[in-house]
Design a protein around this motif. Structure first.
Motif, short mmCIF file in Angstrom:
data_model
loop_
_atom_site.label_atom_id
_atom_site.label_comp_id
_atom_site.label_asym_id
_atom_site.label_seq_id
_atom_site.Cartn_x
_atom_site.Cartn_y
_atom_site.Cartn_z
N ASN A 22 0.82 -1.21 0.00
CA ASN A 22 0.00 0.00 0.00
C ASN A 22 0.86 1.27 0.00
O ASN A 22 0.47 2.29 -0.57
CB ASN A 22 -0.97 -0.02 1.18
N LEU A 39 -8.33 -3.23 -2.31
CA LEU A 39 -9.36 -4.16 -1.86
C LEU A 39 -9.72 -5.20 -2.91
O LEU A 39 -10.13 -6.31 -2.57
CB LEU A 39 -10.61 -3.39 -1.41
N HIS A 96 -9.01 -7.65 6.36
CA HIS A 96 -9.45 -8.29 5.12
C HIS A 96 -8.37 -9.29 4.65
O HIS A 96 -8.60 -10.49 4.59
CB HIS A 96 -9.70 -7.20 4.07
N GLU A 97 -7.17 -8.79 4.40
CA GLU A 97 -6.08 -9.62 3.90
C GLU A 97 -5.81 -10.78 4.85
O GLU A 97 -5.60 -11.92 4.42
CB GLU A 97 -4.83 -8.75 3.73
N THR A 106 -10.17 -9.67 -3.10
CA THR A 106 -11.62 -9.90 -3.17
C THR A 106 -11.97 -10.63 -4.47
O THR A 106 -12.83 -11.52 -4.49
CB THR A 106 -12.40 -8.57 -3.08
N TRP A 137 -9.40 2.79 4.44
CA TRP A 137 -9.69 1.50 3.83
C TRP A 137 -8.42 0.69 3.57
O TRP A 137 -8.42 -0.54 3.67
CB TRP A 137 -10.51 1.68 2.54
N GLU A 139 -7.94 -2.90 5.11
CA GLU A 139 -7.66 -4.03 4.21
C GLU A 139 -6.53 -4.89 4.76
O GLU A 139 -6.65 -6.12 4.82
CB GLU A 139 -7.30 -3.49 2.81
#
Lengths: 207, 207
Positions: free
Chosen positions: B75, B167, B109-110, B171, B101, B105
């Motif tokens: 990122n 993201l 999320h990751e 995903t 975000w 993430e």
């Protein structure tokens, strides 16, 4: 280095969470006015319908402005408050390095050091009840920091930045997670240096 | 939206890693020249003395410029390349939301969706060998995304940004981790929309 147009927000946070202290310290250092509201994670206060309506991810810290705008994620709040201040390096590459350390902190440091501290210090688990990988990963993280700080005082640019604030939050209390910062002398000196710069008490004395 | 002064770097990455694709897609979209070098994580190529000398954290992606400067963290590389382009919202609060975000993430999320995909798809573990919390946490993350995307096309600001790129990386291949994106219709539409904007093939067709 004022950024008063960001001020006047409410900061929802748990005072035992290093993540929540990051934006609090940043606002205090920059003189940005805010109202702190205690949210107790262990009591489930981030999972109430009221809180989830503000942050569907159910996490603190959360910043909320009077017009209803909300911003979650400790490092994102910190960066927003720090914009235009000396806490965000003006050189593009130094700023990229600061951001890189923020992402590394959340992925490789917090997930080992803060997690082990929470289990040991707050949940009172014995060492045998805690995943042994956390100790290994936490010490690896401290080793990476020691290497970075050998020959330099701050993580990015030539002065205190958001990177130092993010990384010190859990490093200064790593002993509560069973980590011995004295094994990392450059880290130990940087912890004291950063606490002094932030005006927060020394969590440990190393001399 | 060119940023050619950032160009000419070497991007060390594993082509099966969504994290490594993020800066690659960003550079491709912005027309920033770079050289890609394959690094095989499973074969231990991020743990060699040569690689650790470039990145003590032993992680890909890593960007390296001809003058020796290095920048780790997907990122952070993406943000550095995107600076001054339309991929980083010019409005300060929208930019803060994009950053928020990115941190979410990497943290929420990751660590569930990418990790379960790696164990299931690459390590070929059966569902019973995989920590059941990963499925719960991954679906929670998809639910948070569904809520954000209901009534809006992009995660931050009014256009494709670094937040969407970060993201979408895992995903779009979440089905390889055993997640059913069809249960999240706004997410499914956004995956296709973002793949089209990036010019990458649809990993799944939802219609």
């Amino acid at each position: 280095m004022s950024a008063s147009h960001y001020g006047g927000f409410t900061l929802y946070g748990d005072p035992v969470s290093g993540n929540c202290l990051k934006p609090r310290w940043t606002a205090d250092l920059l003189g940005i006015p805010y109202t702190w509201v205690d949210v107790d994670v262990v009591k489930g206060e981030t999972r109430t319908p009221q809180f989830l309506a503000m942050n569907p991810a159910g996490q603190v810290p959360l910043a909320r402005w009077p017009d209803g705008r909300t911003l979650p994620q400790s490092n994102a709040i910190m960066l927003y408050l720090a914009e235009g201040s000396s806490l965000l390096p003006s050189d593009a590459f130094a700023r990229a390095e600061a951001l890189s350390w923020l992402f590394w902190e959340q992925y490789s440091h917090e997930t080992a050091i803060a997690v082990r501290r929470f289990q040991k210090h707050y949940l009172k688990k014995s060492d045998t009840e805690i995943d042994p990988a956390l100790l290994v990963r936490g010490n690896n993280a401290l080793g990476v920091m020691e290497q970075r700080l050998t020959g330099r005082d701050w993580f990015a640019g030539g002065a205190l930045s958001v990177a130092d604030i993010a990384l010190v939050a859990y490093t200064r209390v790593a002993h509560e997670g069973g980590f011995d910062i004295r094994l990392y002398p450059a880290v130990a000196r940087w912890v004291s240096r950063t606490e002094d710069a932030l005006g927060v008490p020394h969590a440990q004395e190393f001399v």
